[in-house]
Design an enzyme around this catalytic site. Structure first.
Site, PDB file in Angstrom:
ATOM      1  N   ARG A   1      -0.554  -9.477  12.946  1.00  0.00           N
ATOM      2  CA  ARG A   1      -1.155  -8.418  12.129  1.00  0.00           C
ATOM      3  C   ARG A   1      -1.954  -9.006  10.961  1.00  0.00           C
ATOM      4  O   ARG A   1      -3.015  -8.500  10.612  1.00  0.00           O
ATOM      5  CB  ARG A   1      -0.059  -7.475  11.621  1.00  0.00           C
ATOM      6  CG  ARG A   1       0.531  -6.636  12.754  1.00  0.00           C
ATOM      7  CD  ARG A   1       1.829  -5.962  12.363  1.00  0.00           C
ATOM      8  NE  ARG A   1       1.673  -4.976  11.331  1.00  0.00           N
ATOM      9  CZ  ARG A   1       2.627  -4.617  10.470  1.00  0.00           C
ATOM     10  NH1 ARG A   1       3.811  -5.208  10.516  1.00  0.00           N
ATOM     11  NH2 ARG A   1       2.407  -3.695   9.590  1.00  0.00           N
TER      12      ARG A   1
ATOM     13  N   ARG B   1      11.045  -2.036  11.710  1.00  0.00           N
ATOM     14  CA  ARG B   1       9.956  -1.639  12.592  1.00  0.00           C
ATOM     15  C   ARG B   1       9.720  -2.752  13.605  1.00  0.00           C
ATOM     16  O   ARG B   1       9.757  -3.925  13.248  1.00  0.00           O
ATOM     17  CB  ARG B   1       8.684  -1.419  11.761  1.00  0.00           C
ATOM     18  CG  ARG B   1       8.552  -0.019  11.235  1.00  0.00           C
ATOM     19  CD  ARG B   1       7.452   0.105  10.231  1.00  0.00           C
ATOM     20  NE  ARG B   1       6.178  -0.479  10.631  1.00  0.00           N
ATOM     21  CZ  ARG B   1       5.062  -0.384   9.910  1.00  0.00           C
ATOM     22  NH1 ARG B   1       5.069   0.265   8.757  1.00  0.00           N
ATOM     23  NH2 ARG B   1       3.942  -0.952  10.313  1.00  0.00           N
TER      24      ARG B   1
ATOM     25  N   LYS C   1       0.827  -1.215   0.000  1.00  0.00           N
ATOM     26  CA  LYS C   1       0.000   0.000   0.000  1.00  0.00           C
ATOM     27  C   LYS C   1       0.864   1.269   0.000  1.00  0.00           C
ATOM     28  O   LYS C   1       0.614   2.200  -0.747  1.00  0.00           O
ATOM     29  CB  LYS C   1      -0.934   0.024   1.225  1.00  0.00           C
ATOM     30  CG  LYS C   1      -1.939  -1.107   1.258  1.00  0.00           C
ATOM     31  CD  LYS C   1      -3.003  -0.893   2.326  1.00  0.00           C
ATOM     32  CE  LYS C   1      -2.463  -0.935   3.735  1.00  0.00           C
ATOM     33  NZ  LYS C   1      -1.984  -2.245   4.163  1.00  0.00           N
TER      34      LYS C   1
ATOM     35  N   ARG D   1      11.666  -5.538   5.210  1.00  0.00           N
ATOM     36  CA  ARG D   1      11.420  -4.085   5.172  1.00  0.00           C
ATOM     37  C   ARG D   1      12.272  -3.371   6.216  1.00  0.00           C
ATOM     38  O   ARG D   1      12.409  -3.812   7.341  1.00  0.00           O
ATOM     39  CB  ARG D   1       9.936  -3.820   5.444  1.00  0.00           C
ATOM     40  CG  ARG D   1       9.590  -2.344   5.447  1.00  0.00           C
ATOM     41  CD  ARG D   1       8.130  -2.127   5.198  1.00  0.00           C
ATOM     42  NE  ARG D   1       7.298  -2.422   6.355  1.00  0.00           N
ATOM     43  CZ  ARG D   1       5.977  -2.269   6.356  1.00  0.00           C
ATOM     44  NH1 ARG D   1       5.355  -1.856   5.274  1.00  0.00           N
ATOM     45  NH2 ARG D   1       5.273  -2.554   7.430  1.00  0.00           N
TER      46      ARG D   1
ATOM     47  N   ARG E   1      -9.804   0.218   8.906  1.00  0.00           N
ATOM     48  CA  ARG E   1      -9.389  -1.161   9.159  1.00  0.00           C
ATOM     49  C   ARG E   1     -10.474  -1.947   9.870  1.00  0.00           C
ATOM     50  O   ARG E   1     -10.295  -3.141  10.118  1.00  0.00           O
ATOM     51  CB  ARG E   1      -8.125  -1.173  10.013  1.00  0.00           C
ATOM     52  CG  ARG E   1      -6.822  -1.223   9.211  1.00  0.00           C
ATOM     53  CD  ARG E   1      -5.692  -1.042  10.194  1.00  0.00           C
ATOM     54  NE  ARG E   1      -4.459  -1.655   9.860  1.00  0.00           N
ATOM     55  CZ  ARG E   1      -3.381  -0.978   9.433  1.00  0.00           C
ATOM     56  NH1 ARG E   1      -3.436   0.297   9.214  1.00  0.00           N
ATOM     57  NH2 ARG E   1      -2.251  -1.607   9.228  1.00  0.00           N
TER      58      ARG E   1
HETATM   59  P1  AMP Z   1       0.646   0.428   9.210  1.00  0.00           P
HETATM   60  O1  AMP Z   1       1.821   1.340   9.082  1.00  0.00           O
HETATM   61  O2  AMP Z   1      -0.527   0.875   8.389  1.00  0.00           O
HETATM   62  O3  AMP Z   1       0.999  -1.017   8.982  1.00  0.00           O
HETATM   63  O4  AMP Z   1       0.155   0.539  10.727  1.00  0.00           O
HETATM   64  C1  AMP Z   1       0.993   0.180  11.807  1.00  0.00           C
HETATM   65  C2  AMP Z   1       0.171  -0.066  13.056  1.00  0.00           C
HETATM   66  O5  AMP Z   1      -0.531   1.140  13.422  1.00  0.00           O
HETATM   67  C3  AMP Z   1      -0.917  -1.113  12.908  1.00  0.00           C
HETATM   68  O6  AMP Z   1      -0.427  -2.431  13.101  1.00  0.00           O
HETATM   69  C4  AMP Z   1      -1.881  -0.693  14.022  1.00  0.00           C
HETATM   70  O7  AMP Z   1      -1.395  -1.052  15.286  1.00  0.00           O
HETATM   71  C5  AMP Z   1      -1.832   0.819  13.927  1.00  0.00           C
HETATM   72  N1  AMP Z   1      -2.841   1.348  12.980  1.00  0.00           N
HETATM   73  C6  AMP Z   1      -2.613   2.033  11.820  1.00  0.00           C
HETATM   74  N2  AMP Z   1      -3.765   2.363  11.219  1.00  0.00           N
HETATM   75  C7  AMP Z   1      -4.750   1.855  12.006  1.00  0.00           C
HETATM   76  C8  AMP Z   1      -6.170   1.830  11.918  1.00  0.00           C
HETATM   77  N3  AMP Z   1      -6.825   2.386  10.891  1.00  0.00           N
HETATM   78  N4  AMP Z   1      -6.867   1.218  12.928  1.00  0.00           N
HETATM   79  C9  AMP Z   1      -6.238   0.662  13.968  1.00  0.00           C
HETATM   80  N5  AMP Z   1      -4.906   0.624  14.114  1.00  0.00           N
HETATM   81  C10 AMP Z   1      -4.159   1.221  13.143  1.00  0.00           C
END
Ligand code: AMP
Length: 225
Positions: free
Chosen positions: A177, A166, A17, A131, A92
């Protein structure tokens, strides 16, 4: 043709994404809204939202809806005159999708498209394990040890900081996840299909191939206003 599309990128973590967003954002008023990036910045700044979010993020859990919805609303309100956006990592959950619908309704706006990125799970796990990203606030460049390494090993091309893995890209957290995605987020595909908004993209190819397909698709979709 208007460049102010309102687009949601949907797909599991590691589907591609973020990489796709970098290339598509020109079609979306230049506004890339990634809730994961916003939350990581809040954690790094030690804000109240960051302190609330950190414990969930470290476990690979979703941050509670009310917190993330607040973060996104603030981001939308920051630039009330912009019309387009590219949402990456939001919504999400069903509650987030419904909240987004209401937020847009209040602004008399609609979504133009939901791009669903289909990427096989074994490829996702490999990508996420490889990553690396720049931890410096305001930089955040993302690399991949196999497909997109930094020019100097371990150092960010843009700012020279040491790139890191990360904490939620460790194998055990990756599985958590992906499970969360299946349970909480995958049902959104049906939610958006019922609104005729879903367009599927193959995320298994190169970043170039995926973004070319997505760009062509968005050009065909156009925008509702
Ligand atoms: P990402 O960078 O999009 O993979 O997000 C990293 C982490 O941030 C996720 O594993 C969640 O813990 C949190 N997070 C990001 N966006 C959301 C969302 N829309 N709803 C809930 N948690 C989120």
């Amino acid at each position: 043709m208007s460049t102010a599309r309102r687009v949601v990128l949907l797909g599991p973590p590691g589907a591609g994404k973020g990489t796709l967003a970098e290339r598509l954002v020109v079609r979306c008023d230049g506004r890339h809204l990634a809730t994961g990036d916003m939350l990581r910045a809040a954690v790094a700044d030690g804000t109240p939202v960051g302190r609330q979010a950190k414990v969930f993020m470290d476990r690979g859990d979703l941050v509670p809806d009310e917190v993330v919805i607040g973060v996104l609303k603030e981001a939308l309100d920051k630039n009330p005159n912009a019309r387009g956006f590219l949402l990456d990592g939001f919504p999400r959950t069903k509650a987030q999708a419904k909240a987004l619908w209401v937020m847009l309704d209040e602004r008399m706006q609609v979504l133009d498209a939901v791009l669903l990125i289909n990427t096989p799970e074994d490829l996702i796990v490999r990508r996420l394990a490889a990553r690396r990203s720049c931890p410096k606030a305001g930089c955040g460049m993302v690399y991949n040890l196999e497909t997109k390494p930094s020019k100097k090993i371990g150092l960010c091309d843009r700012c020279g900081s040491e790139v890191v893995q990360r904490s939620d890209d460790k194998p055990e957290t990756i599985r958590a996840r992906l499970n969360k995605y299946q349970v909480e987020t995958a049902p959104l595909v049906e939610f958006y299909r019922a609104k005729n908004l879903v367009y599927e993209i193959n995320g298994a190819g190169s970043a170039e191939a995926t973004s070319a397909a997505a760009m062509a698709m968005l050009d065909r979709v156009g925008t509702a206003d």
